[in-house]
Scaffold this active site. Structure first.
Site, PDB file in Angstrom:
ATOM      1  CD  GLN A 156     -34.002  62.877 -48.566  1.00 48.16           C
ATOM      2  OE1 GLN A 156     -33.174  64.112 -48.007  1.00 48.16           O
ATOM      3  NE2 GLN A 156     -33.993  61.958 -47.510  1.00 48.16           N
ATOM      4  N   PRO A 283     -37.486  68.909 -49.336  1.00 45.07           N
ATOM      5  CG  PRO A 283     -37.494  66.723 -50.112  1.00 45.07           C
ATOM      6  CD  PRO A 283     -36.772  67.906 -50.096  1.00 45.07           C
ATOM      7  N   GLY A 285     -37.865  68.481 -43.129  1.00 45.35           N
ATOM      8  CA  GLY A 285     -37.289  69.646 -42.107  1.00 45.35           C
ATOM      9  C   GLY A 285     -35.734  69.430 -42.205  1.00 45.35           C
ATOM     10  N   GLY A 286     -35.427  68.183 -41.824  1.00 48.35           N
ATOM     11  CA  GLY A 286     -33.828  68.024 -42.081  1.00 48.35           C
ATOM     12  C   GLY A 286     -33.477  66.811 -42.343  1.00 48.35           C
ATOM     13  CG  MET A 287     -31.037  63.660 -45.350  1.00 53.31           C
ATOM     14  SD  MET A 287     -32.227  62.249 -44.830  1.00 53.31           S
ATOM     15  CE  MET A 287     -30.989  61.043 -44.821  1.00 53.31           C
ATOM     16  CD  GLU A 288     -30.966  61.254 -40.888  1.00 56.75           C
ATOM     17  OE1 GLU A 288     -31.509  62.007 -41.199  1.00 56.75           O
ATOM     18  OE2 GLU A 288     -31.228  59.855 -40.635  1.00 56.75           O
ATOM     19  CG  HIS A 312     -34.276  64.802 -35.258  1.00 57.01           C
ATOM     20  ND1 HIS A 312     -35.258  64.056 -34.738  1.00 57.01           N
ATOM     21  CD2 HIS A 312     -34.267  64.148 -36.494  1.00 57.01           C
ATOM     22  CE1 HIS A 312     -35.871  63.112 -35.446  1.00 57.01           C
ATOM     23  NE2 HIS A 312     -35.064  62.857 -36.565  1.00 57.01           N
ATOM     24  CD  GLU A 313     -32.444  65.956 -39.070  1.00 54.56           C
ATOM     25  OE1 GLU A 313     -31.962  64.745 -39.473  1.00 54.56           O
ATOM     26  OE2 GLU A 313     -33.535  65.659 -39.027  1.00 54.56           O
ATOM     27  CG  HIS A 316     -30.635  61.019 -37.261  1.00 57.65           C
ATOM     28  ND1 HIS A 316     -31.145  59.944 -37.004  1.00 57.65           N
ATOM     29  CD2 HIS A 316     -31.657  61.625 -37.812  1.00 57.65           C
ATOM     30  CE1 HIS A 316     -32.503  59.824 -37.405  1.00 57.65           C
ATOM     31  NE2 HIS A 316     -32.789  60.957 -37.564  1.00 57.65           N
ATOM     32  CD  GLU A 335     -35.817  59.251 -37.947  1.00 56.73           C
ATOM     33  OE1 GLU A 335     -35.872  60.280 -37.157  1.00 56.73           O
ATOM     34  OE2 GLU A 335     -35.298  59.271 -39.021  1.00 56.73           O
ATOM     35  CG  ASP A 394     -40.470  57.240 -48.679  1.00 55.49           C
ATOM     36  OD1 ASP A 394     -39.504  56.718 -48.056  1.00 55.49           O
ATOM     37  OD2 ASP A 394     -40.624  57.566 -49.771  1.00 55.49           O
ATOM     38  CE1 TYR A 402     -40.020  59.758 -38.279  1.00 57.57           C
ATOM     39  CE2 TYR A 402     -38.761  61.332 -37.253  1.00 57.57           C
ATOM     40  CZ  TYR A 402     -39.147  60.899 -38.596  1.00 57.57           C
ATOM     41  OH  TYR A 402     -38.410  61.122 -39.875  1.00 57.57           O
TER      42      TYR A 402
HETATM   43  N1  BES Z   1     -34.165  61.090 -41.650  1.00 48.52           N
HETATM   44  C1  BES Z   1     -35.257  61.822 -41.421  1.00 48.52           C
HETATM   45  C2  BES Z   1     -36.042  62.189 -42.681  1.00 48.52           C
HETATM   46  C3  BES Z   1     -36.353  61.118 -43.755  1.00 48.52           C
HETATM   47  C4  BES Z   1     -36.824  60.036 -43.062  1.00 48.52           C
HETATM   48  C5  BES Z   1     -36.195  60.968 -45.047  1.00 48.52           C
HETATM   49  C6  BES Z   1     -37.272  58.780 -43.899  1.00 48.52           C
HETATM   50  C7  BES Z   1     -36.663  60.091 -45.826  1.00 48.52           C
HETATM   51  C8  BES Z   1     -37.410  58.870 -45.105  1.00 48.52           C
HETATM   52  C9  BES Z   1     -34.875  63.186 -40.393  1.00 48.52           C
HETATM   53  O1  BES Z   1     -33.812  62.661 -39.600  1.00 48.52           O
HETATM   54  C10 BES Z   1     -36.063  63.430 -40.127  1.00 48.52           C
HETATM   55  O2  BES Z   1     -36.742  62.638 -38.979  1.00 48.52           O
HETATM   56  N2  BES Z   1     -36.503  64.572 -40.163  1.00 48.52           N
HETATM   57  C11 BES Z   1     -37.778  65.169 -39.798  1.00 48.52           C
HETATM   58  C12 BES Z   1     -37.252  66.445 -38.633  1.00 48.52           C
HETATM   59  C13 BES Z   1     -37.343  66.068 -37.354  1.00 48.52           C
HETATM   60  C14 BES Z   1     -37.133  67.287 -36.339  1.00 48.52           C
HETATM   61  C15 BES Z   1     -38.456  65.226 -37.032  1.00 48.52           C
HETATM   62  C16 BES Z   1     -38.594  66.134 -40.800  1.00 48.52           C
HETATM   63  O3  BES Z   1     -37.917  66.313 -41.987  1.00 48.52           O
HETATM   64  O4  BES Z   1     -39.455  66.145 -40.583  1.00 48.52           O
HETATM   65 ZN    ZN Z   2     -34.795  61.758 -38.168  1.00 49.21          ZN
END
Ligand code: BES
Ligand code: ZN
Length: 558
Positions: A156, A283, A285-288, A312-313, A316, A335, A394, A402
């Protein structure tokens, strides 16, 4: 110590094709600061990574050899890279070993790696291995996987953890292409954010190519007992064998979703779009990750009710992966646009009633989080444009980027009308593809290409309030759902003595259930809580969102 370093922002040539040339040209060479990278790209910038690596599960480390191709200024004397806890063994330029310097480590940024070069040096090779504290690497034991037999590795990298497994210029404003040759145990499959294999290689050797330039935070690798199932011509899913059928069912509509996205904002630019379902300790929900979204197995609800995460992903692939926030202070550009786009995909596929339920749930969450942040002294972080210098990026991962970002874009849509706003967005993704965006440059483009172009006047004071002031403007859009009004009605019937089984809940989606559970008042008795659970089985829900909301309510009600 001040780690502010300079990033040279080169807007892509295509950005200058607009009719608003003078303003665009002013922007062509602009120096912006990335407070989270040591790199000095104006002196020497990485353009291509050629990576050789061996994944060593026994010692939980990767032994790597990174060849970095460089583009240098005429008076370049050194190239500066980001690293974090990497053990650098040697650095070669051609056949010559060179002296390198590793800077004092910072807890968030790691250490700079400085290599002396000449202006004509076109590449350097770094021999290194990762350490046990590499933060991007998650080494799972067999017990932590679905199959329980083989170990698993995933990375990640976002926001600034790519540097813990590859020595690289780890700034979202710096893009490079890459290729990789990787050796893993011969019974495991390796996947990257690149062109991927669909079956295991008997030798455990894999080769990857990513021929489109990406920022370092989109570097990704996963190794495990994985199998593949196609979903459409250009899409499919990877998962552990015992999970693959459930995953293929859950994501059945993926091809339709990609088409819905394309019909909104233009062709998908990355070739294939595959999903990888990870073990539960993933850790997020998703990572693009480009070409291969990483996803939590908790979205396998069994009824496709959590697939907005995939929307969502997927979104991205335009907002973030094509047009990338210049620094993590501009995170809302990644986001906020993605939540807006996600919502539009969901509306296109399932109708406005449905997307408005999701927007309303997010809005409720946003109001609560803004209140929370204000009360805990984080009011400044409720601005869209963040100030994360000397902090971990972070810290910016709140619903501000978002959902306040989403509401801001929705306010613009409502101001000029959907037709004009969609035309603007489509052009925004096309003309800024494969380049970086600052908040200021975005506002400039909004003014030129949404307002002036349509003979309208942008309300600059209002835009500045959205971006540079905390909280929400008083006239912010307020998503509201008729469906939820009906849910509220059923909750009040329950509170006024209607038995749970007599409530009209037929055809409710998990969004309605989520709203219902959130609406449980503080003073509900244990017996009433039990009556609800007996009737509706929340604690047995396969939908992780409903289950987690229900568990929170259970705790609140003792
Ligand atoms: N790119 C993000 C995850 C992220 C953001 C990882 C910042 C590390 C630092 C991913 O696209 C994301 O926003 N995931 C969300 C899910 C979404 C449906 C809101 C998540 O994992 O909660
Ligand atoms: Zn995102």
């Amino acid at each position: 110590m001040n780690f502010k370093l300079v990033v040279l922002l080169l807007l892509s040539a295509t950005a200058c094709q607009s009719s608003d040339k003078p303003e665009q040209e002013e922007d062509t060479k602009k120096v912006i600061m990335d407070p989270h990278s040591y790199a000095k790209p104006e002196e020497s910038v990485v353009t291509h990574l050629s990576w050789k690596a061996t994944v060593d599960f026994e010692n939980k480390k990767i032994d790597g050899q990174a060849t970095l191709h460089l583009k240098n200024s005429d008076d370049a004397k050194e190239v500066v890279l980001d690293t974090k806890a990497l053990k650098v063994e040697k650095v070669m330029i051609g056949k010559k070993e060179v002296n390198f310097t590793i800077g004092e480590p910072d807890k968030d940024l790691g250490s700079s790696l400085t290599v002396p070069i000449k202006s004509k040096t076109d590449s350097i090779i770094i021999y290194y291995s990762t350490s046990s504290s590499a933060e991007a690497l998650q080494w799972l034991t067999p017990a932590q996987t679905a199959g329980k037999k083989r170990p698993f590795l995933f990375t990640q990298s976002q926001a600034i953890l790519a540097r813990s497994w590859v020595p690289i210029q780890d700034s979202p404003g710096i893009r490079f292409t890459y290729e990789a040759s990787i050796t893993v145990p011969s019974d495991l499959l390796a996947l990257m954010s690149a062109e991927n294999p669909q079956e295991k290689s008997p030798t455990g050797e894999y080769h990857f190519i990513m021929d489109k330039p990406i920022p370092a935070y989109l570097l990704a690798l996963s190794v495990g007992d994985l199998t593949f199932k196609p979903l459409g011509d250009r899409s499919g899913v990877y998962a552990e064998p015992s999970v693959i059928e459930a995953a293929a069912y859950e994501f059945e509509d993926l091809e339709e979703m990609i088409s819905a996205a394309e019909s909104l904002y233009g062709p998908y630019q990355w070739g294939r779009y595959d999903l990888l379902v990870l073990p539960p300790s993933f850790p997020f929900g998703g990572m693009e990750n480009p070409k291969l979204t990483f996803a939590t197995p908790t979205i396998l609800a069994g009824d496709k009710s959590l697939t907005s995460l995939v929307a969502h992903e997927l979104a991205h692939s335009w907002s973030g992966n094509l047009v990338t926030n210049a620094t993590w202070n501009d995170f809302w550009l990644n986001e906020g646009f993605t939540v807006y786009f996600e919502n539009r995909i969901m509306e296109k596929m399932y109708g406005r009633d449905f997307s408005e339920m999701e927007a309303t749930l997010a809005y409720q969450g946003l109001l609560a989080e803004i209140e929370d942040m204000k009360n805990s002294g984080l009011g400044n972080d409720t601005k869209l444009k963040l100030e994360l210098t000397d902090r971990n990026p972070d810290d910016g991962m709140t619903s501000i980027a978002y959902d306040k970002g989403y509401l801001f874009l929705r306010s613009q849509e409502e101001k000029v009308g959907r037709e004009k706003f969609d035309a603007f967005l489509k052009d925004y993704f096309t003309s800024n593809a494969f380049s970086v965006m600052t908040t200021e440059s975005f506002i400039n483009q909004l003014d030129q290409k949404l307002y002036k172009k349509n003979g309208l006047v942008m309300d600059t004071a209002k835009i500045n309030e959205w971006i540079y002031q905390p909280g929400l403007p008083a006239d912010a859009p307020k998503p509201a759902s008729d469906k939820f009004a009906e849910v509220d009605e059923e909750m009040s019937r329950f509170l006024t003595e209607t038995a749970a089984n007599d409530l009209k809940t037929e055809g409710w989606t998990s969004q309605e259930w989520l709203h219902f559970v959130r609406a449980i008042p503080d003073n509900l008795s244990k017996d009433q809580m039990k009556a609800l659970d007996d009737a509706f089985g929340f604690t047995k829900s396969g939908n992780s969102e409903v289950l987690s909301e229900c568990l929170v309510q259970s705790v609140r009600h003792n």
